[in-house]
Enzyme design. Sequence first.
Site, PDB file in Angstrom:
ATOM      1  N   HIS A  38     -24.947  39.641  39.226  1.00 27.71           N
ATOM      2  CA  HIS A  38     -23.698  40.031  39.869  1.00 27.71           C
ATOM      3  C   HIS A  38     -23.926  40.228  41.364  1.00 27.71           C
ATOM      4  CE1 HIS A  38     -21.859  41.797  35.923  1.00 27.71           C
ATOM      5  NE2 HIS A  38     -21.708  40.494  36.017  1.00 27.71           N
ATOM      6  N   LYS A  82     -23.590  31.585  39.186  1.00 31.95           N
ATOM      7  CA  LYS A  82     -22.371  31.454  39.977  1.00 31.95           C
ATOM      8  C   LYS A  82     -22.687  31.494  41.465  1.00 31.95           C
ATOM      9  CE  LYS A  82     -18.731  33.231  36.937  1.00 31.95           C
ATOM     10  NZ  LYS A  82     -17.700  34.279  36.790  1.00 31.95           N
ATOM     11  N   HIS A 119     -20.199  34.915  25.691  1.00 29.85           N
ATOM     12  CA  HIS A 119     -20.057  35.988  26.681  1.00 29.85           C
ATOM     13  C   HIS A 119     -20.128  37.359  26.024  1.00 29.85           C
ATOM     14  CE1 HIS A 119     -19.628  35.757  30.967  1.00 29.85           C
ATOM     15  NE2 HIS A 119     -18.857  36.825  30.982  1.00 29.85           N
ATOM     16  N   ARG A 127     -25.169  33.521  31.094  1.00 26.42           N
ATOM     17  CA  ARG A 127     -23.868  32.894  30.883  1.00 26.42           C
ATOM     18  C   ARG A 127     -24.083  31.605  30.102  1.00 26.42           C
ATOM     19  NH1 ARG A 127     -24.063  34.284  36.453  1.00 26.42           N
ATOM     20  NH2 ARG A 127     -22.547  35.907  37.041  1.00 26.42           N
ATOM     21  N   ARG A 131     -23.641  38.309  26.185  1.00 27.34           N
ATOM     22  CA  ARG A 131     -23.981  38.743  27.554  1.00 27.34           C
ATOM     23  C   ARG A 131     -23.531  40.186  27.761  1.00 27.34           C
ATOM     24  NH1 ARG A 131     -24.877  37.068  32.964  1.00 27.34           N
ATOM     25  NH2 ARG A 131     -23.301  37.728  34.470  1.00 27.34           N
ATOM     26  N   TYR A 153     -19.698  48.257  32.790  1.00 27.76           N
ATOM     27  CA  TYR A 153     -20.564  48.609  31.672  1.00 27.76           C
ATOM     28  C   TYR A 153     -20.823  50.109  31.595  1.00 27.76           C
ATOM     29  CZ  TYR A 153     -21.077  43.649  31.286  1.00 27.76           C
ATOM     30  OH  TYR A 153     -20.793  42.322  31.129  1.00 27.76           O
TER      31      TYR A 153
END
Length: 321
Positions: free
Chosen positions: A287, A187, A261, A152, A264, A296
């Site tokens: 994630h 995150k 992004h 990110r 990414r 994806y």
Amino acid sequence: MPEAQPDPHVLRYLEHVRVEKRLAARTLTLYTLDLEKLAQFAAGVNLPLLQLTSAHIRRFVAQMHSAGRSGRGIALVLSGWRGFFTWAGRQGLVAHNPVQDVRAPKAPKPLPKALGVDDAVRLAEYDNPGADPWLEARDAALVELLYGCGLRVGEVVGLDVAPGADTQRQGRGWVDLQAGEAHVFGKGSKRRSVPVGRAAVAALQAWLALRAVPFGGEGAARLDAALFVGQRGARLTAQSIWLRLRQRSQQAGLTTPVHPHMLRHSFASHVLQSSGDLRAVQELLGHANITTTQVYTRLDFQHLARVYDAAHPRARKKPAD
């Protein structure tokens, strides 16, 4: 045929929100239009506005949806209706808010945009010999790290040259070139390590060889610990990276302006296309839930569908006679 008179309760409510809530004129206009629509729906089922039930509201939602109204648009309409019936309940006009538990249809999540492999490689391999060598080395390393590791933009901004006393305490990461690993702070305050490929390592080595050159002597004291710095020696911002990447993608001849992004997404899509390993992509992206990564698989299917359409003899359309 004479025009239907506005419902007096609606007029009272609109005056209430205009005076008490001091709504903007545009918001008040939207509330008025949406409540007029509700009154039309009510007239269509031969009921006073305040006698509508949740079943009626759901039917109206279905009609709006079938007419092409977006889920987001319907949610805004429902919000206005909900406010009206909440007010009516406080006035003792209704015993139950019929809109309370009604939700708009979920809008389909748009697929993330990813570059094709050829475009991604063209951007990563782009070289601008006429550019400032310092900026060129930095921007090339940025592209290699974003696309090669799927980071990110905030994770890239938060990278230090090396782990220092404040690195972990302040939630930053670093790149270990010798081990070929990037240690990032993602995150949810979660740390993860991702492999850094040979091309990215080479680009980072070239950048680090030049990084401190403009700040020699007294200027070195002002140089931030950040891996990527601007021309004044301060940590590069996410906005700066967006702008530099957009400019670089245009210089490289890509038709689509690229943002961090997108690289990414390209990283994830291309790894999945080659490996088919969704769990590995989940770990690489950081994630927490694999359902986030499953988007994806839809990108991958689109890729397969394009290959099929282009290559399979039974998929090709016959030429018109």
